[in-house]
Write a protein that holds these residues in place. Sequence first.
Motif, short mmCIF file in Angstrom:
data_model
loop_
_atom_site.label_atom_id
_atom_site.label_comp_id
_atom_site.label_asym_id
_atom_site.label_seq_id
_atom_site.Cartn_x
_atom_site.Cartn_y
_atom_site.Cartn_z
N VAL A 1 51.23 90.88 48.73
CA VAL A 1 50.91 90.97 50.16
C VAL A 1 51.19 89.62 50.83
CG1 VAL A 1 49.23 91.87 51.83
CG2 VAL A 1 48.94 92.39 49.41
N PRO A 2 52.44 89.18 50.83
CA PRO A 2 52.73 87.88 51.44
C PRO A 2 53.04 87.97 52.93
CG PRO A 2 54.71 88.72 50.44
CD PRO A 2 53.64 89.76 50.20
N ASP A 3 52.90 86.84 53.59
CA ASP A 3 53.37 86.69 54.97
C ASP A 3 54.79 86.15 54.89
OD1 ASP A 3 53.40 86.62 57.71
OD2 ASP A 3 51.61 85.39 57.93
N SER B 1 53.69 96.67 46.69
CA SER B 1 53.79 95.68 47.76
C SER B 1 53.33 96.27 49.09
CB SER B 1 55.22 95.15 47.89
OG SER B 1 56.11 96.20 48.24
N THR C 1 44.93 91.68 59.99
CA THR C 1 44.92 91.96 58.55
C THR C 1 44.28 93.30 58.27
OG1 THR C 1 44.80 89.59 58.11
CG2 THR C 1 44.24 91.06 56.31
N THR D 1 49.93 86.51 47.30
CA THR D 1 50.18 86.38 48.72
C THR D 1 50.89 85.05 48.96
OG1 THR D 1 49.19 86.49 50.93
CG2 THR D 1 47.91 85.35 49.21
N GLU E 1 52.59 82.09 52.28
CA GLU E 1 53.32 81.81 53.52
C GLU E 1 53.89 80.40 53.41
OE1 GLU E 1 51.22 81.28 57.25
OE2 GLU E 1 49.33 81.11 56.19
N ILE F 1 46.33 85.29 54.87
CA ILE F 1 46.00 84.84 53.52
C ILE F 1 44.50 84.85 53.28
CG2 ILE F 1 45.98 82.79 52.01
CD1 ILE F 1 48.83 82.31 52.80
N VAL G 1 43.56 88.38 52.55
CA VAL G 1 43.95 88.79 51.20
C VAL G 1 43.02 88.19 50.16
CG1 VAL G 1 45.79 88.68 49.47
CG2 VAL G 1 46.38 89.09 51.85
N VAL H 1 48.33 82.24 45.61
CA VAL H 1 48.92 81.93 46.91
C VAL H 1 50.15 81.06 46.68
CG1 VAL H 1 48.57 80.89 49.17
CG2 VAL H 1 46.65 81.99 48.00
#
Length: 378
Positions: free
Chosen positions: A6-8, A38, A269, A292, A294, A307, A310, A323
């Motif tokens: 679940v990344p930005d 994902s 989110t 996650t 960014e 983040i 998450v 992260v």
Amino acid sequence: MNFLLVPDKFKGSLNAKQVIAAIERGVSSIFSKAGIYSVTASDGGDGFLDSVKHYKQLETIEVHTTDPLGRKINTEYLLNRQTGEAYIELAKASGLELLSNEERDPLQTSTIGTGIQIKDAVLKGAKKIYIGLGGSATTDAGLGIATALGFSFQDEFGNLLKPIGGNLSKINAIIPSKFLKDYKNLEVYAINDVDNPLFGPTGAAYVYSAQKGGNKEDIEFLDNGLKHLHIIVKGEMGKDYADIPGSGAAGGAAYGLKTFLNAEFISGTDFIFKLARIDKLLESNSIDFIITGEGKIDEQTLRGKLINGVCQLGKNYNIPVIVVCGVSEVNAKHLNEMGNVEVIEIRDPSMSLSYSMENASSLIELAIAKFFKNYIKR
């Protein structure tokens, strides 16, 4: 092993889908039979429409509007004519992405382009409008949006004011919208993941206006302008929303949406997690890691961004969170408070920032592979 990604985005380098692809390659190089799930996420900022498109079948509406400096542009929003739902990304018409570094000026920029999109959606039958905030080039408290929807603002001499940040302190009277009288049942939702108030040390001007081109004097001027608007609104409209967490989002556009369109604030989110039915995914699959990330994580990351959401998810389900980022400026103590969280920085201190940005995809892949190679050895 099962993984939830679940990344930005990595701003200026990769969008969220590209980050997911890089993480997948890194994970698969170590765990060839890994189960990888994902979520195309967004905190309401840049990429909001892409995230919504991933989960909903919607019509793309092209609209003629203006950029933050009033120049004509074409952009888009999403619409479901049957349900009357519209989805608008503020950055598409009012975003920093539309300006060069030299053009950035929060005293001169306006959200009127986003207001034109909202009006177009209303005229096409939208009854519920979801507006993703973030990435704005503006600090106009939503004056531009309000102007596009029929409000007007006058100075002490009765002159109409251009809806820009530089005119906030000149407002003496607010003329209500006649257009909105025909749409009293309109529902508006402001989607963002920050908790900044409208003004003050953690408000829209002091936290965000520097990146929009404002210098020290501009920021102080804008902060005073936002205070002034609040006083006028309170006196003329009886509305007191300046201290509501999130009202400072998108240069105070969230405050303007609530004040002039009675918008409800929604966590970006949470909004995307519900669209993706992420709770069901976590309950039905044995997820070993959530990954996650960014481009940069800092103290603002802990003020409600993706983040943080998450990490809270990992804490709630007792799943470790990784992260991955270009650079981290977050105190380790604060990260520990967010749960079982581990940070991986992809940057090579011996290389330039531009190198890291240009090679972010391969650097993410290598960093993830290295982490799990070491994890296996533990």
